[in-house]
Design an enzyme around this catalytic site. Structure first.
Site, short mmCIF file in Angstrom:
data_model
loop_
_atom_site.label_atom_id
_atom_site.label_comp_id
_atom_site.label_asym_id
_atom_site.label_seq_id
_atom_site.Cartn_x
_atom_site.Cartn_y
_atom_site.Cartn_z
N HIS A 180 0.82 -1.22 0.00
CA HIS A 180 0.00 0.00 0.00
C HIS A 180 0.86 1.27 0.00
O HIS A 180 0.34 2.36 -0.28
CB HIS A 180 -0.92 0.04 1.21
CG HIS A 180 -2.00 -1.00 1.20
ND1 HIS A 180 -2.83 -1.18 0.12
CD2 HIS A 180 -2.38 -1.91 2.14
CE1 HIS A 180 -3.68 -2.18 0.39
NE2 HIS A 180 -3.42 -2.63 1.60
N ASP A 207 -2.61 -10.65 -2.17
CA ASP A 207 -3.17 -10.09 -0.94
C ASP A 207 -4.64 -9.73 -1.20
O ASP A 207 -5.01 -9.33 -2.30
CB ASP A 207 -2.39 -8.84 -0.54
CG ASP A 207 -2.75 -8.31 0.84
OD1 ASP A 207 -1.97 -8.53 1.78
OD2 ASP A 207 -3.82 -7.68 0.97
N HIS A 252 -6.28 -7.26 -0.34
CA HIS A 252 -6.43 -5.84 -0.65
C HIS A 252 -5.59 -5.49 -1.87
O HIS A 252 -4.49 -6.01 -2.06
CB HIS A 252 -6.00 -4.98 0.54
CG HIS A 252 -6.73 -5.27 1.81
ND1 HIS A 252 -6.23 -6.10 2.79
CD2 HIS A 252 -7.94 -4.85 2.24
CE1 HIS A 252 -7.10 -6.17 3.79
NE2 HIS A 252 -8.16 -5.42 3.48
N ASP A 310 -4.21 -12.74 3.73
CA ASP A 310 -5.46 -12.30 4.34
C ASP A 310 -6.69 -12.67 3.52
O ASP A 310 -7.81 -12.35 3.90
CB ASP A 310 -5.45 -10.80 4.63
CG ASP A 310 -4.83 -9.98 3.51
OD1 ASP A 310 -4.51 -10.56 2.46
OD2 ASP A 310 -4.66 -8.77 3.70
#
Length: 530
Positions: free
Chosen positions: A244, A280, A282, A371
């Site tokens: 991120h 991931d 996200h 995740d």
């Protein structure tokens, strides 16, 4: 956000304990906390402030599970209501790993028992943790690394089957290849603060700058070693995560973009083309932004998106790259939670691998967040360790096996440790326990893949064949027996932490910074970084 300065830039256990005790009795009333508090959350962040400092999940009501960080309301049960794990107050099994670190470094220096798989880790990364006492433990915590390390030791992988490389802090010059000067300086300045925050969910303490530089340095050195032929592949057990972190902003638990640094290092070591596969849950908005407009790096991400309502809100299928590099960002956005092995493998077979083989990378890097794993408190998906192992195994067919796996997210300790161990076994040459040859995706998974194929076929004509193969799958869902995640309403856990940790609620934060992200992209083009 409440930063406190420590004169000598270092902390001891007594200072940390004293500060935590002090924070118990002082309610955080900053503007950010007020703004980001969920008005619909009946369980206020301050309901249990007086109890949080002394929690023991096995015997105190309204305490938290060490495995998934979710709150448990029934102290009469020995298992967590959310993940089912036996309640405990600490992660066990890390000590054998810890005791073998020095021996592993000695073996590396002796060069007598090096393996084909490089391994990166340093205990100083465990010092990065949230200092400020809050009503809910932060999901990105040191125990994530301890749990994976313990699992690798129990499986006989470390140090017997992989080689631990010496860790070093990344240099300022290396960081400036992917981050702005202000960003690098802002992270570095945290070493003079007791605690600080870049965003409401992205913390730092006096050790965080060192931890972030170690994580990036490990990834860069593993990438270089793999390209030089010293190792066939590698696994970077690092934190804080990185995908991120954009050119100008630390966010989403991430400080430096470890994968981006590794990609640049691989190119400096001779890789003409680098593939980054980000699984991931996200979207890696930072990685996509850094390489946007760069045809030498292909970024492919599989993530929950939900029309932009899942953090960080970016990663729609129509985000394909810019400035002549259209098609070099490939986003596979899931429309809901609950997607699992069959959806991911289906996407790999029909989107990821066809494009990757056409691209023909010299090195492949996995942004390996776990995740999306079953039981993760933030991801809400259903990927198993066997699913992760099969995806990793499929990627070993690229780049002559030059593959670097970099840890990103994943917040259920049992899930991330078993998933990471399964992936490392693949790096060591073991075949996955289960392989789905012709997976039948969910209706939602199929819709997402078809959407991506329609968008990307313009840039990757090889996908026209796969579109023809995938489209008939729609007939399967005309029958009432077809599996649809949407029709099978899954019971989701009740999240009781700060609401910006709730994966679906981070959209509001994305809206606040979206204009800044657009400004960053403009700055990137002006500076001619790509």
């Amino acid at each position: 956000m409440g930063a406190q300065t420590n004169n000598n830039g270092s902390l001891n256990e007594e200072e940390e304990e004293e500060h935590q005790q002090h924070q118990q009795h002082h309610k955080d009333t900053t503007l950010q906390d007020f703004y980001f508090r969920d008005p619909n959350d009946t369980h206020s962040d301050t309901d249990d402030d007086d109890d949080d400092h002394d929690w023991q999940p096995s015997n105190i009501p309204n305490s938290f599970c060490i495995n998934c960080t979710m709150r448990t309301f029934d102290a009469t049960h020995s298992s967590c209501n959310n993940c089912g794990e036996v309640m405990a107050s600490q992660v066990n099994g890390y000590e054998p790993f810890q005791s073998q670190i020095l021996d592993a470094i000695t073996l590396y220096n002796a060069s007598s028992s090096s393996s084909s798989t490089g391994f990166g880790f340093d205990e100083r990364m465990l010092l990065h943790k949230e200092i400020e006492m809050k009503s809910h433990p932060h999901p990105e915590r040191p125990d994530r690394l301890r749990a994976i390390a313990a699992s690798l030791t129990e499986a006989g992988i470390f140090p017997e089957k992989c080689t631990l490389i010496p860790a070093r802090e990344i240099t300022r010059e290396e960081l400036l290849t992917v981050h702005s000067l202000d960003n690098v300086d802002s992270v570095e300045q945290t070493k003079n603060m007791f605690y600080s925050y870049f965003t409401p969910d992205t913390y730092a303490n006096a050790y965080s700058a060192c931890a972030a530089k170690l994580a990036a340095g490990i990834c860069a050195d593993l990438a270089t070693s793999i390209m030089s032929g010293q190792f066939k592949n590698g696994f970077a057990l690092v934190r804080p995560p990185g995908h991120h972190a954009s050119m100008t902003q630390a966010m989403g638990f991430c400080l430096h973009n470890n994968t981006a640094v590794a990609a640049i290092a691989a190119q400096k070591a001779g890789a003409q083309k680098v593939l980054i596969v980000d699984w991931d849950v996200h979207h890696g908005n930072g990685t996509q932004e850094i390489f946007d407009g760069n045809k030498s790096v292909l970024y492919i991400s599989l993530h929950r998106h939900e029309g932009g309502n899942f953090y960080p809100g970016t990663g729609a299928a129509v985000e394909v790259g810019t400035n002549g590099a259209e098609g070099f960002s490939v986003n596979i956005p899931w429309s809901c939670g609950g997607v699992g092995d069959r959806d991911y493998i289906f996407a790999f077979k029909n989107v990821v691998l066809p494009i990757a083989k056409e691209f023909a990378p010299d090195m492949t890097i996995i942004s390996a967040g776990f995740d999306a794993a079953r039981g993760d408190p933030l991801g809400g998906c259903d990927v198993t360790p066997a699913g992760y192992a099969q995806m990793a195994n499929m990627l070993t067919s690229l780049s002559d096996g030059k593959l670097l796996v970099v840890l990103e997210g994943g917040y259920n300790l049992r899930s991330i440790s078993s998933s990471a161990t399964a992936v490392v076994k693949v790096l060591l040459g073991e075949k996955p326990e289960m392989e789905l040859e012709d997976p039948m995706p969910s209706k939602e998974g199929l819709d997402s893949v078809l959407q991506v194929l329609r968008v990307q076929v313009t840039y990757w004509p090889v996908l026209s064949h796969h579109y023809a193969l995938v489209k008939p799958f729609l007939d399967h869902f005309s029958s009432s027996s077809a599996i649809s995640i949407g029709k099978q309403t899954k019971k989701r856990p009740h999240y009781t932490g700060p609401f910006w940790w709730k994966c679906g609620s981070k959209r509001i934060f994305f809206e606040l910074i979206s204009r800044r992200l657009q400004k960053k992209r403009m700055m990137k083009h002006v500076k001619g970084m790509r």
